[in-house]
Design a protein around this motif. Structure first.
Motif, mmCIF file in Angstrom:
data_model
loop_
_atom_site.group_PDB
_atom_site.id
_atom_site.type_symbol
_atom_site.label_atom_id
_atom_site.label_comp_id
_atom_site.label_asym_id
_atom_site.label_seq_id
_atom_site.Cartn_x
_atom_site.Cartn_y
_atom_site.Cartn_z
ATOM 1 N N UNK A 89 -26.430 15.070 -33.844
ATOM 2 C CA UNK A 89 -26.750 16.041 -34.878
ATOM 3 C C UNK A 89 -27.435 15.420 -36.097
ATOM 4 N N UNK A 90 -27.512 14.085 -36.128
ATOM 5 C CA UNK A 90 -28.000 13.407 -37.327
ATOM 6 C C UNK A 90 -29.408 13.851 -37.705
ATOM 7 N N UNK A 91 -30.315 13.866 -36.735
ATOM 8 C CA UNK A 91 -31.700 14.226 -37.035
ATOM 9 C C UNK A 91 -31.805 15.666 -37.534
ATOM 10 N N UNK A 92 -30.872 16.498 -37.097
ATOM 11 C CA UNK A 92 -30.940 17.912 -37.425
ATOM 12 C C UNK A 92 -30.301 18.240 -38.774
ATOM 13 N N UNK A 93 -29.205 17.524 -39.108
ATOM 14 C CA UNK A 93 -28.438 17.899 -40.290
ATOM 15 C C UNK A 93 -28.399 16.820 -41.369
ATOM 16 N N UNK A 94 -28.746 15.588 -41.039
ATOM 17 C CA UNK A 94 -28.854 14.520 -42.022
ATOM 18 C C UNK A 94 -27.602 14.333 -42.856
ATOM 19 N N UNK A 95 -27.801 14.241 -44.187
ATOM 20 C CA UNK A 95 -26.692 13.956 -45.097
ATOM 21 C C UNK A 95 -25.632 15.053 -45.126
ATOM 22 N N UNK A 96 -25.966 16.224 -44.615
ATOM 23 C CA UNK A 96 -24.969 17.288 -44.608
ATOM 24 C C UNK A 96 -23.771 16.941 -43.726
ATOM 25 N N UNK A 241 -18.860 24.266 -44.957
ATOM 26 C CA UNK A 241 -20.223 24.753 -44.728
ATOM 27 C C UNK A 241 -20.956 24.037 -43.600
ATOM 28 N N UNK A 242 -20.750 22.728 -43.437
ATOM 29 C CA UNK A 242 -21.440 22.020 -42.353
ATOM 30 C C UNK A 242 -20.916 22.475 -40.992
ATOM 31 N N UNK A 243 -19.634 22.801 -40.905
ATOM 32 C CA UNK A 243 -19.093 23.328 -39.647
ATOM 33 C C UNK A 243 -19.741 24.674 -39.328
ATOM 34 N N UNK A 244 -19.878 25.510 -40.343
ATOM 35 C CA UNK A 244 -20.536 26.808 -40.147
ATOM 36 C C UNK A 244 -21.973 26.599 -39.666
ATOM 37 N N UNK A 245 -22.682 25.660 -40.303
ATOM 38 C CA UNK A 245 -24.078 25.411 -39.942
ATOM 39 C C UNK A 245 -24.213 24.902 -38.515
ATOM 40 N N UNK A 250 -26.472 24.978 -33.727
ATOM 41 C CA UNK A 250 -26.410 24.217 -32.478
ATOM 42 C C UNK A 250 -25.820 25.036 -31.340
ATOM 43 N N UNK A 251 -24.752 25.787 -31.633
ATOM 44 C CA UNK A 251 -24.047 26.528 -30.585
ATOM 45 C C UNK A 251 -24.436 27.998 -30.520
ATOM 46 N N UNK A 252 -25.216 28.485 -31.486
ATOM 47 C CA UNK A 252 -25.687 29.860 -31.429
ATOM 48 C C UNK A 252 -24.648 30.903 -31.759
ATOM 49 N N UNK A 253 -23.607 30.515 -32.508
ATOM 50 C CA UNK A 253 -22.584 31.473 -32.921
ATOM 51 C C UNK A 253 -22.862 31.936 -34.347
ATOM 52 N N UNK A 254 -22.315 33.071 -34.730
ATOM 53 C CA UNK A 254 -22.624 33.616 -36.055
ATOM 54 C C UNK A 254 -21.886 32.895 -37.175
ATOM 55 N N UNK A 255 -20.896 32.106 -36.826
ATOM 56 C CA UNK A 255 -20.132 31.369 -37.822
ATOM 57 C C UNK A 255 -19.290 30.312 -37.141
ATOM 58 N N UNK A 256 -18.341 29.775 -37.891
ATOM 59 C CA UNK A 256 -17.467 28.736 -37.348
ATOM 60 C C UNK A 256 -16.272 29.388 -36.662
#
Length: 339
Positions: A89-96, A241-245, A250-256
């Motif tokens: 996930x690093x390339x996608x989310x970086x410092x988040x 928030x990062x879990x929600x993102x 990544x998983x295509x769900x509306x939330x965490x």
């Protein structure tokens, strides 16, 4: 008041499950036991629980470290895959990602002496017919307790087991959900135990059919709006928030998804879920893509099998809105009402 032991592997929503169980007025949390799983080694898992209970102001609750590895397990690389998942996930989310499963600092408080398995057995014997064992990670501790004390299933009031998948694809293989896959031999022992249980599968947690049960940024704002001086809600707003993102992007769900909290909530509100009738559920333990698949014996088959105890009800639907309201109301107890 429902007595429970909460057995966790300290992945993201385990933290929320511990906070929920520690604060809900209808739950008597007898203790938290830890098991190696998605969050990493047993030390990390246990320290996360200790940190969480300290944040909740509940250092009075015992924390017992348990199994540091599965009974059999899978290949080393496969077993470590969930812990190293963030590398993808690093390339996608970086410092988040800095708040996603960070190493837990060592607490001044240490785990309570005694193994988790012994604590489960001793507590069940002390409160026969009153204790609900809730497992939200691999079921290694529960299985070892049953092997060590065969009378345990008859001593428990019931079991709430997070694991398995039926209509929803698995998250480890297309057929297997992580908690069952991580220790299929243990899960098989648990599901074969003659004890009333509800199995909470991915179908009612990590599927957009139950989107109204998932944590979103709107829910974070709602929790902040109704209380003040709430350090627990402050932590949730900072960390989750990062879990929600991730679960959205990544998983295509509306939330965490709140799998672990849902499982705990059934101890006090079993009517949150619609379930099957009691049936026999088993687990595939052979090597291959089906390892860890949860099998429900329904219908009529020609080949013999399925003659185990019909003691498992499988969740098939969830009142997500009511559940999420229950969660947010419970988190508000950690602060004062907003003006």
């Amino acid at each position: 008041m429902q007595r429970i032991i909460l057995d966790v592997d300290s992945a993201g929503d385990d933290i929320l499950a511990v906070l929920f169980a520690a604060a809900h007025p209808d739950i008597k949390l007898e203790g938290v036991t830890t098991v190696t799983g998605a969050a990493g080694p047993i030390t990390q898992v246990t320290n996360v629980v200790l940190n969480t209970l300290s944040l909740a102001g509940r250092d009075d609750i015992p924390v017992h470290a348990g199994a540091w590895r599965p009974i059999v397990g899978n290949s080393k690389a496969d077993m470590e895959a969930p812990v190293h998942f963030e590398k993808r996930l690093t390339a996608r989310f970086g410092d988040r990602l800095k708040t996603f499963n960070p190493p837990a600092p060592t607490q001044k408080r240490t785990a309570t002496p005694g193994h988790a398995v012994d604590f489960i057995i001793e507590t069940a014997k002390a409160h026969p017919g009153e204790l609900t064992l809730v497992t939200t990670g691999p079921t290694t501790n529960a299985a070892m307790a049953i092997l060590q004390e065969p009378a345990l299933p008859s001593l428990l009031k019931n079991m709430l087991v997070l694991g398995g998948n039926f209509s929803t694809p698995g998250n480890m293989t297309p057929l297997s959900e992580y908690n069952i896959w991580a220790d299929p031999e243990a899960a098989r022992i648990v599901l074969n135990a003659d004890c009333p249980k509800i199995l909470v599968p991915l179908d009612i947690c990590e599927d957009n059919r139950v989107a109204d049960s998932m944590l979103t940024r709107d829910d974070l704002a709602d929790m902040a709006a109704v209380t003040k001086d709430n350090t627990v809600v402050d932590m949730i707003r900072e960390v989750f928030p990062i879990y929600i993102d991730i679960w959205r992007e990544f998983f295509g769900l509306v939330g965490f998804p709140m799998d672990d909290v849902i499982t705990v909530a059934l101890a006090i509100a079993p009517d949150l879920v619609t379930t099957t009738d009691k049936l026999f559920a088993d687990v595939v333990i052979e090597k291959g893509i089906a390892r860890g698949q949860t099998v429900a014996y329904r219908g009529h088959q020609i080949l013999p099998g399925g003659d185990g105890p019909k003691t498992t009800r499988i969740g098939t639907d969830l009142d997500g809105r009511r559940f999420l309201d229950m969660f947010k109301t419970t988190m508000a107890r950690y602060g004062r009402p907003a003006a």
